[in-house]
Scaffold this motif. Structure first.
Motif, mmCIF file in Angstrom:
data_model
loop_
_atom_site.group_PDB
_atom_site.id
_atom_site.type_symbol
_atom_site.label_atom_id
_atom_site.label_comp_id
_atom_site.label_asym_id
_atom_site.label_seq_id
_atom_site.Cartn_x
_atom_site.Cartn_y
_atom_site.Cartn_z
ATOM 1 N N UNK A 1 -0.952 12.973 -6.794
ATOM 2 C CA UNK A 1 -2.290 13.131 -6.222
ATOM 3 C C UNK A 1 -2.249 14.206 -5.139
ATOM 4 N N UNK A 2 -1.175 14.219 -4.350
ATOM 5 C CA UNK A 2 -1.053 15.250 -3.312
ATOM 6 C C UNK A 2 -1.194 16.646 -3.892
ATOM 7 N N UNK B 1 0.570 9.989 -3.194
ATOM 8 C CA UNK B 1 -0.538 10.171 -2.259
ATOM 9 C C UNK B 1 -0.011 10.045 -0.831
ATOM 10 N N UNK B 2 -0.249 11.071 -0.021
ATOM 11 C CA UNK B 2 0.294 11.122 1.344
ATOM 12 C C UNK B 2 1.810 10.892 1.314
ATOM 13 N N UNK C 1 11.257 16.878 0.456
ATOM 14 C CA UNK C 1 10.949 17.760 -0.677
ATOM 15 C C UNK C 1 9.532 17.583 -1.203
ATOM 16 N N UNK C 2 8.894 16.468 -0.884
ATOM 17 C CA UNK C 2 7.533 16.236 -1.355
ATOM 18 C C UNK C 2 7.502 15.556 -2.713
ATOM 19 N N UNK C 3 6.299 15.327 -3.234
ATOM 20 C CA UNK C 3 6.123 14.496 -4.417
ATOM 21 C C UNK C 3 6.322 15.188 -5.752
ATOM 22 N N UNK D 1 0.818 -1.217 0.000
ATOM 23 C CA UNK D 1 0.000 0.000 0.000
ATOM 24 C C UNK D 1 0.849 1.263 0.000
ATOM 25 N N UNK D 2 1.885 1.276 0.833
ATOM 26 C CA UNK D 2 2.772 2.437 0.872
ATOM 27 C C UNK D 2 3.525 2.619 -0.432
ATOM 28 N N UNK D 3 3.928 1.494 -1.041
ATOM 29 C CA UNK D 3 4.594 1.571 -2.338
ATOM 30 C C UNK D 3 3.704 2.195 -3.399
ATOM 31 N N UNK D 4 2.442 1.781 -3.410
ATOM 32 C CA UNK D 4 1.492 2.377 -4.364
ATOM 33 C C UNK D 4 1.245 3.846 -4.045
#
Length: 137
Positions: free
Chosen positions: A122-123, A66-67, A115-117, A57-60
């Motif tokens: 999605x974020x 997302x998050x 640094x974020x996505x 789930x975390x990998x996806x």
């Protein structure tokens, strides 16, 4: 330059979770054997669903952005923990390499957590949809 950064972060988010998604899927398809291995290493087998949730789930979540910050930081901690739990017996040659691999992966997740996505996530889509709070003066 910003577009190059965002493209680079997207590429990183595609490459980084491949190992986790495939490992999580492997744990789902080989549940009993994985649970036995965990217990043999001193990790309670009842934790396997949480491991699957984090890896698969975390990998996806990382893949789709997302998050991302939360998931990346949590995954970095998990990866360091697994290095110590499963790969700290350096008498077995491959464990030293696996230990260092885990530390390197954790470093990548720490950077992503900081640094974020990037824009292609999605974020970012969700942050654009949130209404801006009115500034009271």
């Amino acid at each position: 330059m910003k577009k190059f950064e965002d493209t680079g972060l997207l590429l990183a988010r595609i490459l980084m979770p491949i190992l986790f998604i495939t490992a999580g899927w492997g744990k789902i398809s080989g549940y009993a054997a994985t649970q036995q291995y965990m217990e043999a290493m001193g990790v309670p087998g009842f934790m396997l669903p949480l491991v699957i949730l984090l890896e698969f789930g975390g990998g996806l979540a990382i893949l789709f952005g997302f998050l991302t910050r939360f998931t990346a930081l949590f995954t970095a901690g998990f990866t360091i923990l697994t290095a110590f739990l499963f790969h700290s017996n350096f008498a077995e040659g491959v464990n030293q390499l696996m230990f260092m691999k885990n530390l390197s992966i954790a470093g990548g997740f720490l950077v992503l957590g900081l640094v974020g996505p990037g824009a292609y996530s999605i974020d970012r889509l969700l942050s654009k949809r949130k209404p801006q709070a009115a500034i009271a003066r």
